[in-house]
Design an enzyme around this catalytic site. Structure first.
Site, mmCIF file in Angstrom:
data_model
loop_
_atom_site.group_PDB
_atom_site.id
_atom_site.type_symbol
_atom_site.label_atom_id
_atom_site.label_comp_id
_atom_site.label_asym_id
_atom_site.label_seq_id
_atom_site.Cartn_x
_atom_site.Cartn_y
_atom_site.Cartn_z
ATOM 1 N N LYS A 65 0.729 -0.982 -0.164
ATOM 2 C CA LYS A 65 0.377 -0.288 0.235
ATOM 3 C C LYS A 65 1.040 0.988 -0.026
ATOM 4 O O LYS A 65 0.627 2.052 -0.736
ATOM 5 C CB LYS A 65 -0.544 0.188 0.878
ATOM 6 C CG LYS A 65 -2.043 -1.075 1.334
ATOM 7 C CD LYS A 65 -2.806 -1.283 2.487
ATOM 8 C CE LYS A 65 -2.097 -1.389 3.838
ATOM 9 N NZ LYS A 65 -1.735 -2.291 4.069
ATOM 10 N N ARG A 102 12.176 -3.006 11.757
ATOM 11 C CA ARG A 102 10.444 -2.983 12.557
ATOM 12 C C ARG A 102 10.977 -4.542 13.871
ATOM 13 O O ARG A 102 11.236 -5.162 13.666
ATOM 14 C CB ARG A 102 9.206 -3.077 12.515
ATOM 15 C CG ARG A 102 8.776 -1.323 12.025
ATOM 16 C CD ARG A 102 8.084 -1.210 10.898
ATOM 17 N NE ARG A 102 6.346 -2.651 11.813
ATOM 18 C CZ ARG A 102 6.048 -2.486 11.593
ATOM 19 N NH1 ARG A 102 4.615 -1.604 10.765
ATOM 20 N NH2 ARG A 102 4.615 -2.692 11.883
#
Length: 224
Positions: A13, A160
């Site tokens: 996205k 992350r």
């Protein structure tokens, strides 16, 4: 043109949103970016966001809608890309009401489809430049051998903590439980189109056949 990008974590996205921003001058409304920007802004809404986040509480839908309204009222461009919002049916209803209040239409909801195996492979190899946010991948786009980001030259590479297989499975479960019902919601409204997220990352800008030469975009072979 105002659109929503839907898809599981790692579907692409953010990548597609960036293509649209650069190609069409659209404005990307990413929930995370808006919250970080608001927290440091010093505005009344920003102070509210900072207070909530400092307590470790979840930011309410009302606050997010308020931030989006500020953007809709203040930003001008070729349209808005909603990235990361809505995530639930209640948020979809709230966003629809806000768009109506602001006299704006929702033109398309684009689902980027990627199977779970490919998603896991994408996520666990992902890293990001701490300087400019450029995304890299161990297999498809490795961090440069000279140790510097190819965009900004930073040597700060980040991963992350939850970009691992076990954490991703939990995030996928949350997506399927809370966000995937939006597909039926927007299909019923006639807004939804689905594209193959395993095709080329390129988002191609071209001119439509419309009399006013309105720009269109080809996402994964689907014209929007």
């Amino acid at each position: 043109m105002n659109i929503i990008l839907l898809g599981a974590p790692g579907a692409g996205k953010g990548t597609q949103a960036q293509f649209l921003v650069e190609s069409l001058g659209m404005v990307q409304l990413s929930t995370g970016d808006m919250l970080r920007e608001a927290k440091d802004s010093g505005t009344e809404m920003g102070k509210l966001v900072a207070d909530v986040m400092s307590r470790g509480d979840l930011v309410t839908d009302e606050i997010v809608i308020g931030l989006i309204k500020e953007k809709l009222d203040g930003e001008q461009g070729a349209g808005f890309i909603f990235d990361g919002f809505p995530r639930t049916l209640a948020q979809a209803d709230a966003l629809g009401a806000l768009l109506k209040e602001c006299n704006r239409d929702l033109d398309r909801v684009i689902e980027i489809q990627v199977d779970d195996t490919a998603l896991i492979k994408r996520i666990v190899g992902r890293s990001t430049c701490g300087g400019c946010g450029q995304v890299y991948h161990d297999e498809t786009k490795p961090w440069p051998l000279n140790g510097q980001c190819s965009i900004c030259g930073s040597t700060d590479v980040k991963r992350r903590a939850d970009d691992n297989e076990e954490s991703l499975k939990q995030r996928l479960m949350e997506y399927y439980k809370k966000t995937s019902p939006l597909l039926g919601y927007y299909f019923a409204k006639g807004n939804l189109i689905s594209i193959n997220g395993l095709l080329s990352m390129d988002c191609l800008l071209y001119t439509s056949d419309a009399a006013d030469d309105t720009p269109c975009v080809d996402l994964g072979g689907r014209r929007i």
